[in-house]
Write a protein that holds these residues in place. Sequence first.
Motif, mmCIF file in Angstrom:
data_model
loop_
_atom_site.group_PDB
_atom_site.id
_atom_site.type_symbol
_atom_site.label_atom_id
_atom_site.label_comp_id
_atom_site.label_asym_id
_atom_site.label_seq_id
_atom_site.Cartn_x
_atom_site.Cartn_y
_atom_site.Cartn_z
ATOM 1 N N VAL A 1 -4.713 167.093 -51.460
ATOM 2 C CA VAL A 1 -5.348 165.457 -51.787
ATOM 3 C C VAL A 1 -5.636 165.447 -50.457
ATOM 4 C CG1 VAL A 1 -3.790 163.449 -52.105
ATOM 5 C CG2 VAL A 1 -2.592 165.560 -52.807
ATOM 6 N N ALA A 2 -6.594 164.265 -50.200
ATOM 7 C CA ALA A 2 -7.553 163.178 -49.445
ATOM 8 C C ALA A 2 -7.390 162.208 -49.040
ATOM 9 C CB ALA A 2 -8.958 164.155 -50.166
ATOM 10 N N ILE A 3 -7.582 162.094 -47.857
ATOM 11 C CA ILE A 3 -6.746 160.460 -47.380
ATOM 12 C C ILE A 3 -7.883 160.013 -46.613
ATOM 13 C CG2 ILE A 3 -4.897 158.601 -46.958
ATOM 14 C CD1 ILE A 3 -3.360 162.267 -47.266
ATOM 15 N N GLY A 4 -7.533 159.116 -46.804
ATOM 16 C CA GLY A 4 -8.713 158.797 -46.060
ATOM 17 C C GLY A 4 -8.766 156.971 -46.276
ATOM 18 N N ALA B 1 -10.318 152.452 -40.783
ATOM 19 C CA ALA B 1 -9.181 151.476 -40.435
ATOM 20 C C ALA B 1 -7.894 151.463 -40.585
ATOM 21 C CB ALA B 1 -9.242 150.829 -41.850
ATOM 22 N N ALA B 2 -7.065 152.549 -40.869
ATOM 23 C CA ALA B 2 -5.693 152.768 -40.246
ATOM 24 C C ALA B 2 -5.634 154.289 -40.564
ATOM 25 C CB ALA B 2 -5.105 151.764 -41.816
ATOM 26 N N PRO B 3 -5.793 154.475 -39.520
ATOM 27 C CA PRO B 3 -5.467 156.095 -39.638
ATOM 28 C C PRO B 3 -4.007 156.352 -39.777
ATOM 29 C CG PRO B 3 -7.051 156.304 -37.648
ATOM 30 C CD PRO B 3 -5.997 154.145 -38.218
ATOM 31 N N VAL B 4 -3.053 154.968 -39.176
ATOM 32 C CA VAL B 4 -1.859 155.269 -38.656
ATOM 33 C C VAL B 4 -1.310 155.587 -39.994
ATOM 34 C CG1 VAL B 4 0.918 154.350 -37.914
ATOM 35 C CG2 VAL B 4 -0.883 154.595 -36.963
#
Length: 464
Positions: free
Chosen positions: A124-127, A131-134
């Motif tokens: 699963v890739a989350i990008g 804008a919001a690394p947290v």
Amino acid sequence: MKHYPVYLSVQGQHIALSGGADAALAKLRLLMKTEAQITVFAPEAAAEIRDWATQGKLTWVPRALEDGDLGKEVLFYAADEDEAEDARTAAIARKAGVLANIVDNLQDSQFITPAIVDRDPVTVAIGTEGAAPVLARAIKAELEERLSPNLGMLARIGKTFRKTVEVLPFGRARRDFWSDYYFNLGPRIETQGESAAQRALNELLVDHVNISDAPGHVSFVGAGPGDPELLTLKARKALDKADVVIYDRLVAPEILELARREAVLIDAGKTPYGQHTPQDHINALMVEHAHDGHQVVRLKSGDPTVFGRLDEEMDALDAAEVTYTIVPGITAASASVAAIGQSLTKRGRNSGVRFLTGHDVEGFADHDWRTLASPGEVAAIYMGKKAAHFIQGRLLMHGADPATPVTVIENASRADQHLITTTLATMAHDLSEADLSGPALTLIGLNPRAEALAHAEGQAKAAH
Ligand code: SAH
């Protein structure tokens, strides 16, 4: 969307990186999981990088990246953590036509690497486009927790099975098989290792081949009084298998949740306009779905054989030549006496018990009031809220003792269960005062055990 997510094929491809310290290591840890050939340019490299190089897992070129070094790569990472050096190396990559990423510099990067939850081959890739690394980290943490560590193994085994599963007809049957595998069987067997998983998968396929060959069928299933734990195992299994569940108004939502995720749930208690679904319509629905080859569960509250209009439905299925079975359930009377610690029958008190309905098609239902009025008689009255006054009048008229105990149990077995302890003399009044909104059962001749015992003691004392 400024960045378009894709999965890049890197097997056997080249990826280069410039840098030998922390930022480089962080990127390399992920890159090392791929099947790409990795080259690191760095005059000095961290111990791990040198070890990987010694083990032949990557190529370390112990000098800075120069013009002409790149060309065949699919990706390049500028990871020297030095603005000027990163700009220099990224320019070399761009000139060579290689996509470049500069660590911590979204602006000048041509691609970015998402946060990844790795259950290879499931990733699963989350990008968040920077804008919001947290937020990305929080989503990753949540998924890490939710997705079993063995999901990858299940998926790998599943993949080897894809061809075999073609014995199932294309479409729904195959989809059902896979979702059964990943969501039901998988979580149960995933810790037992690969060969156990293979075996279980074979068995599951046999089950599904049998299901897909089976003609449509209707199970009349008793959902019990409301507490899901009062379902029978058979009821659970039927829900597990059902393609279609046609349920009544009184069936608790927690029980519907036990149906397969893919099952079609049809509310037969209400139409979208808030009316009762006509019986003919319910009959037609069951027949239609069974003729389509579906496993239909006709879910009724309590026991389907008690005031459930079961016979009308069986007649309709007989006429349409649809097979059916009945899965009994716990009826409201059983749950109600359990709630007050009494038996439905008791030696020396009542050798029989009556299940009565408060009203039938013609209005308030008539019964053998004379017998019911005798001392010790026990009756469970279903649908008796509106008829309370009528029942009370009839029983008193036929000589019943006004002090006869009466208990009304609302929502028996549910979290919002509620008792009204009363007598024949006051039952209609107490019931209308209580203004109950849930299903309620009236027990004539019974009070909760503790009260019944206290009452008997009082009588014994008075007699002395
Ligand atoms: N087949 C069902 C009865 C259906 S008739 C059974 O065997 O229980 C509907 C009536 O059942 C309601 O009006 C109410 O009198 C009774 N009933 C159903 N569920 C109940 C519950 N949880 N508590 C009390 N009464 C209930």
